[in-house]
Design a protein around this motif. Structure first.
Motif, PDB file in Angstrom:
ATOM      1  N   SER A 171     -19.490  42.650  19.800  1.00  0.00           N
ATOM      2  CA  SER A 171     -18.507  43.681  20.156  1.00  0.00           C
ATOM      3  C   SER A 171     -17.394  43.098  21.004  1.00  0.00           C
ATOM      4  N   GLU A 193     -19.697  47.761  11.384  1.00  0.00           N
ATOM      5  CA  GLU A 193     -20.643  48.761  10.868  1.00  0.00           C
ATOM      6  C   GLU A 193     -21.429  49.408  11.999  1.00  0.00           C
ATOM      7  N   ASP A 194     -21.109  49.008  13.217  1.00  0.00           N
ATOM      8  CA  ASP A 194     -21.853  49.489  14.375  1.00  0.00           C
ATOM      9  C   ASP A 194     -21.198  50.768  14.924  1.00  0.00           C
ATOM     10  N   THR A 206     -22.899  52.715  22.444  1.00  0.00           N
ATOM     11  CA  THR A 206     -22.865  51.479  23.231  1.00  0.00           C
ATOM     12  C   THR A 206     -21.732  50.569  22.751  1.00  0.00           C
ATOM     13  N   ASN A 207     -21.594  50.431  21.423  1.00  0.00           N
ATOM     14  CA  ASN A 207     -20.545  49.576  20.879  1.00  0.00           C
ATOM     15  C   ASN A 207     -19.160  50.086  21.289  1.00  0.00           C
TER      16      ASN A 207
END
Lengths: 152, 155
Positions: A3, A51-52, A56-57
């Motif tokens: 990230s 794709e996250d 959190t990302n």
């Protein structure tokens, strides 16, 4: 880890892209510039999140972007060379009533842009009334008119 | 005529100080993220070994995001692994490389049989997406050897 790397890469890429596309395109947006900005932001968001889709990302990506921005602002205030490289410098378009043709052409502005701002900001009617016109770092044109002798 | 402005330099100076502290926290947070405290990364990746059985996995996962566990089976052993059902229940999109030949349920475990060359160490990769947040505990069994592991799933 991914990230942070993604956020830093997209930030640096966009910084270089926008810096070298010339400040006129981003400073004074036309409706097409606005659409372009929307498309860029959409494409950038895909690059940032991948794709996250986790919360959190998003938090990490936003925090990283803000942190780079803070670090760059510190660098800009410490080193003027850095400031010039990132934000550019103001460009004089009309100096003491004299039109700076090369500066106008290179900065991709024209007299119509200057007159437009002169009318909107200062209520001026003619080019002769403008003493200085400066293309600022943010892309805005500042107009300083000749002082008018107002007789009662 | 004095400037008509509602300023408060004492407050502003205090706020500038808080701002600097916040920058420090933000820097630490981002560095932690870079090293894998909130997902994949060197801090997150770990290995557990029990006799000849070895598993590698990430301590920190993210909800709905791909993750994997690598299992190294020793040579000369029957290529069967058992994964605790309570772990399987909390994950989704499970896939194995190589794909198991047979799957069955026994002793509160889902057991997988693989067709691999038993003379060499075999690497089995389990890919999955966690579907529960918080602590995720699991057990992997092979030939009576148990490895317990736990992962933390961020939202």
């Amino acid at each position: 880890m991914e990230s942070v790397i993604r956020a830093v890469s997209v930030y640096i890429f966009l910084l270089i892209l926008i810096r070298f596309s010339g400040r006129r395109t981003m400073g004074q947006m036309t409706s097409f510039d606005f659409i372009l900005l929307l498309i860029i932001s959409e494409a950038a968001s895909t690059g940032l999140t991948g794709e996250d889709n986790s919360i959190t990302n998003s938090i990490i990506v936003i925090s990283t972007l803000i942190l780079i921005d803070i670090i760059f602002s510190i660098f800009k205030s410490k080193w003027s060379v850095f400031d010039k490289a990132i934000d550019g410098v103001p460009t004089v378009l009309i100096y003491d009533g004299k039109i700076q043709k090369e500066n106008i052409a290179r900065s991709r502005t024209d007299l119509e842009d200057i007159l437009d701002t002169a009318r909107a900001d200062k209520g001026l009617e003619k080019l002769e009334q403008i003493k200085y016109a400066i293309l600022e770092k943010n892309g805005h044109i500042s107009i300083i008119p000749y002082e008018q002798n107002v007789s009662a | 005529m004095p400037l008509e402005i509602n300023d408060d330099i004492t407050f502003q100076k205090k706020f500038w100080h808080i701002e600097r502290v916040f920058w420090g926290i933000l820097l630490l947070f981002t560095l932690a993220a870079l090293f894998g405290v909130f997902g994949k990364g060197p801090v997150s990746e770990t290995s557990h070994r029990q006799e000849n059985l070895n598993i590698t996995f990430n301590r920190f996962l993210r909800y709905g995001n791909n993750s994997k566990i690598e299992i190294i089976l020793p040579p000369g052993s029957r290529p069967v692994i058992g994964i605790a059902k309570e772990f399987i229940d909390k994950i989704d999109s499970v896939s194995f490389t190589p794909a198991p030949e047979r799957i069955y349920y026994a002793n509160n475990q889902i057991r997988y049989i693989f067709m691999v060359d038993e003379r060499q160490p075999s690497e089995i990769v389990v890919s999955f997406k966690p579907t529960a947040r918080g602590l995720l505990k699991g057990t992997i069994e092979h030939n009576g050897i148990y490895i317990n592991f736990s992962q933390f799933v961020y939202p």
